[in-house]
Design a protein around this motif. Sequence first.
Motif, short mmCIF file in Angstrom:
data_model
loop_
_atom_site.label_atom_id
_atom_site.label_comp_id
_atom_site.label_asym_id
_atom_site.label_seq_id
_atom_site.Cartn_x
_atom_site.Cartn_y
_atom_site.Cartn_z
N TYR A 1 0.83 -1.21 0.00
CA TYR A 1 0.00 0.00 0.00
C TYR A 1 0.86 1.25 0.00
O TYR A 1 1.95 1.28 0.57
N LEU A 2 0.30 2.30 -0.61
CA LEU A 2 0.85 3.65 -0.52
C LEU A 2 -0.24 4.52 0.10
O LEU A 2 -1.36 4.58 -0.41
N VAL A 3 0.10 5.18 1.20
CA VAL A 3 -0.86 6.01 1.93
C VAL A 3 -0.35 7.45 1.93
O VAL A 3 0.81 7.70 2.23
N LYS A 4 -1.24 8.36 1.59
CA LYS A 4 -0.92 9.79 1.67
C LYS A 4 -1.59 10.35 2.91
O LYS A 4 -2.80 10.21 3.10
N VAL A 5 -0.77 10.96 3.76
CA VAL A 5 -1.23 11.52 5.03
C VAL A 5 -0.98 13.02 5.00
O VAL A 5 0.10 13.47 4.62
N VAL A 6 -1.99 13.78 5.41
CA VAL A 6 -1.86 15.23 5.53
C VAL A 6 -2.25 15.59 6.95
O VAL A 6 -3.34 15.25 7.41
N THR A 7 -1.34 16.28 7.64
CA THR A 7 -1.58 16.56 9.06
C THR A 7 -0.96 17.90 9.48
O THR A 7 -0.19 18.50 8.74
N GLU A 8 -1.30 18.30 10.71
CA GLU A 8 -0.85 19.60 11.23
C GLU A 8 0.59 19.59 11.71
O GLU A 8 1.24 20.62 11.72
N SER A 9 1.07 18.41 12.14
CA SER A 9 2.38 18.41 12.79
C SER A 9 3.09 17.07 12.60
O SER A 9 2.46 16.05 12.32
N VAL A 10 4.39 17.11 12.82
CA VAL A 10 5.18 15.89 12.80
C VAL A 10 4.73 14.96 13.92
O VAL A 10 4.70 13.74 13.76
N LYS A 11 4.33 15.53 15.04
CA LYS A 11 3.84 14.72 16.17
C LYS A 11 2.62 13.90 15.75
O LYS A 11 2.53 12.71 16.06
N MET A 12 1.69 14.51 15.04
CA MET A 12 0.51 13.78 14.59
C MET A 12 0.88 12.71 13.56
O MET A 12 0.30 11.62 13.56
N LEU A 13 1.85 13.01 12.70
CA LEU A 13 2.34 12.01 11.75
C LEU A 13 2.94 10.84 12.51
O LEU A 13 2.67 9.68 12.20
N GLU A 14 3.74 11.15 13.50
CA GLU A 14 4.37 10.10 14.31
C GLU A 14 3.32 9.24 15.00
O GLU A 14 3.44 8.01 15.05
N GLU A 15 2.26 9.85 15.51
CA GLU A 15 1.19 9.10 16.16
C GLU A 15 0.51 8.16 15.17
O GLU A 15 0.19 7.02 15.50
N PHE A 16 0.30 8.65 13.95
CA PHE A 16 -0.29 7.79 12.92
C PHE A 16 0.63 6.61 12.61
O PHE A 16 0.19 5.46 12.57
N ILE A 17 1.91 6.90 12.41
CA ILE A 17 2.87 5.84 12.11
C ILE A 17 2.90 4.81 13.25
O ILE A 17 2.87 3.60 13.01
N ASP A 18 2.95 5.29 14.49
CA ASP A 18 2.96 4.37 15.64
C ASP A 18 1.72 3.47 15.64
O ASP A 18 1.81 2.29 15.96
N ALA A 19 0.58 4.03 15.25
CA ALA A 19 -0.67 3.25 15.24
C ALA A 19 -0.68 2.19 14.13
O ALA A 19 -1.47 1.25 14.19
N THR A 20 0.21 2.33 13.15
CA THR A 20 0.25 1.37 12.03
C THR A 20 1.26 0.26 12.23
O THR A 20 1.27 -0.69 11.44
N LEU A 21 2.10 0.35 13.23
CA LEU A 21 3.23 -0.57 13.35
C LEU A 21 2.82 -2.04 13.45
O LEU A 21 3.55 -2.91 13.00
N HIS A 22 1.65 -2.33 13.99
CA HIS A 22 1.24 -3.73 14.08
C HIS A 22 0.81 -4.30 12.72
O HIS A 22 0.63 -5.51 12.58
#
Length: 141
Positions: A99-120
């Motif tokens: 998969y290729l996912v495009k993420v648009v967010t307010e901050s690097v912190k929110m991007l990091e939270e999204f990435i952390d939620a995908t690790l499993h």
Amino acid sequence: MDEIDQSILIQLQENARISMTELGKKIGLSTPATNERVKKLEDKKVIQGYRAVIDPEKLDKNITAFILFDTKQGGKFKDFCQEQSVVVECHRLAGQFSYLVKVVTESVKMLEEFIDATLHFGEPTTLLKLSSVVEYKPITK
């Protein structure tokens, strides 16, 4: 699809808010003929919809990332992406990544939270957008 249909598609991709009268002038058809052509393109699902293009930065969404995933949990991953407000696109791929996912967010912190939620789901590979050389081009035949 003939040259007139192609001209209609190019004009609508550049400005979907153009009036049928103005579109007809640009392609050399009457307003009713233009309406009929556009309706046929819509009925055939060549034209799938009309959208406003929004500048994310005007909404304080300054981080755009493209994340590649190699996952064996396709169904669960698709459901997860559909539920995430930061995901604006998700594409199934052939090749090394699933998969290729495009993420648009307010901050690097929110991007990091999204990435952390995908690790499993698997290990993500994240690419940050710096700028866009080609952001949009009309599709032509």
